[in-house]
Scaffold this active site. Structure first.
Site, short mmCIF file in Angstrom:
data_model
loop_
_atom_site.label_atom_id
_atom_site.label_comp_id
_atom_site.label_asym_id
_atom_site.label_seq_id
_atom_site.Cartn_x
_atom_site.Cartn_y
_atom_site.Cartn_z
N VAL A 190 -11.18 -3.48 -0.39
CA VAL A 190 -11.45 -2.93 1.33
C VAL A 190 -12.03 -1.86 1.79
CG1 VAL A 190 -11.61 -2.91 3.91
CG2 VAL A 190 -10.00 -4.48 2.40
N ARG A 219 -3.09 6.99 1.59
CA ARG A 219 -3.48 8.04 1.60
C ARG A 219 -4.15 9.18 1.92
NH1 ARG A 219 0.41 10.13 -2.49
NH2 ARG A 219 1.22 7.19 -3.88
N GLY A 246 -3.97 -5.95 -3.32
CA GLY A 246 -4.52 -5.14 -3.25
C GLY A 246 -5.75 -4.60 -4.95
N MET A 288 3.73 -0.72 1.45
CA MET A 288 4.14 0.86 1.71
C MET A 288 4.40 1.38 3.43
SD MET A 288 5.69 2.23 -2.02
CE MET A 288 4.09 3.05 -1.04
N GLY A 289 3.71 0.15 4.30
CA GLY A 289 3.43 0.32 5.87
C GLY A 289 2.26 1.05 5.55
N ALA A 290 2.05 2.98 6.73
CA ALA A 290 0.36 2.96 6.84
C ALA A 290 -0.15 2.12 6.41
CB ALA A 290 0.20 4.59 6.51
N LEU A 291 -0.07 1.21 7.41
CA LEU A 291 -1.29 -0.48 7.25
C LEU A 291 -2.62 -0.03 7.72
CD1 LEU A 291 1.52 -3.78 7.83
CD2 LEU A 291 1.29 -1.87 5.38
N GLY A 294 -7.34 -3.10 4.87
CA GLY A 294 -7.00 -3.51 3.66
C GLY A 294 -6.09 -4.47 3.66
N HIS A 295 -4.55 -3.64 3.58
CA HIS A 295 -3.69 -4.50 4.00
C HIS A 295 -4.01 -5.61 4.31
CE1 HIS A 295 -1.78 0.01 3.80
NE2 HIS A 295 -1.45 -1.26 2.24
#
Length: 285
Positions: free
Chosen positions: A176, A187, A147, A30-33, A36-37
């Site tokens: 991560v 968040r 994840g 959902m973006g805001a990478l 971890g992504h």
């Protein structure tokens, strides 16, 4: 790297790759990478010929409109990161592209989708299954990467894959963390500096509970975690459940399973940010 906004264009590009015998990896986001992504994307790049990363804030999995509105959106920065780490295609559709009409499909996988997040966020996992199933049908990946911070989500998606008989492999990837232990989350950007320091007590308590659990019952450990975190000003536990890692059913004794995971959700701060985390107490090798 290419940025694609329509389903038709994406399917056309991927069909060309399939005809060449290329394998396709999918990383739904959902973006805001964050890092971890990035770890998911890097694994996909290593294991597949083509890596597709979707960046889409999916409205159907939010049961709180305010939560949807304040969810961070950073597409430009996301694309810069994805290009650096070797993603091939970013799929960044509009809501109307994904949902030209309301999605009325109902997915139900009790008890996996009814406990924990399912209990406190009615409709959340149905929305997750709606968007993930759409992505599976659009991309037709060989492997999809998720994840383990969203531990329950993986269990629900595995149930959906089995139910819908999608011909792909689900690849869970470890949580991560920051060097101080905080689980990476989009968040986290919503936390003030002071709130972030408070949030560190979530992972700190979970890790300390591993030692506590060696000399205490499962129920004692559960309530020790809840009470320890609730005693910290600025934190409020919504739930903490110690469950079987496969069925997600609640456990009463450490001997009841050879795969035991503690899953927690905590509200942090004056304008509460909802943070999730989990810890493995036992995992059969």
């Amino acid at each position: 790297m290419e940025i694609v906004h329509t389903i038709k264009e994406l399917k056309t590009k991927l069909q060309v790759q399939r005809e060449k015998g290329k394998t396709i990896g999918l990383v739904p986001t959902m973006g805001a990478l964050h890092a971890g992504h990035a770890s998911l994307v890097k694994r996909s790049v290593n294991e597949n010929d083509v890596t597709v990363v979707s960046v889409f804030v999916n409205p159907t999995q939010f049961n709180d409109k305010k939560d949807l509105e304040k969810y961070p959106r950073t597409l430009e920065a996301d694309c810069e990161l994805l290009e650096r780490i070797g993603a091939n295609i970013v799929f960044a559709p509009s809501v109307s592209e994904v949902y030209p009409e309301p999605d009325t499909r109902v997915f139900s996988y009790p008890p996996t989708d009814e406990v924990m997040e399912g209990r406190f966020r009615p409709g959340h996992f149905n929305g997750v299954c709606q968007i993930v199933s759409k992505l599976f049908m659009i991309v037709e990946p060989n492997k999809a990467y998720f994840g383990e911070k969203d531990f329950q989500q993986i269990a629900v998606i595995k149930a959906m894959v089995a139910d819908q008989k999608y011909p792909l492999e689900i690849c869970p990837c470890p949580i991560v963390r920051e060097t101080d232990g905080l689980a990476l989350s989009s968040r986290n950007t919503l936390l003030s500096e002071a709130e972030r320091k408070i949030a560190l007590n979530i992972s700190k308590t979970l890790f300390e509970s591993l030692e506590y659990a060696k000399t205490h019952t499962l129920t004692e450990t559960k309530y020790w975690v809840i009470n320890t975190i609730n005693a910290i000003e600025g934190l409020e536990v919504q739930y903490y459940e110690i469950v079987d890692g496969k069925s997600l059913s609640s456990l009463n004794d450490w001997r009841d399973s050879d795969y035991i995971v503690g899953c927690i959700t905590v509200f942090c701060g004056s304008i509460p940010v909802r943070l999730i985390d989990n810890i493995k107490y036992k995992e059969s090798k």
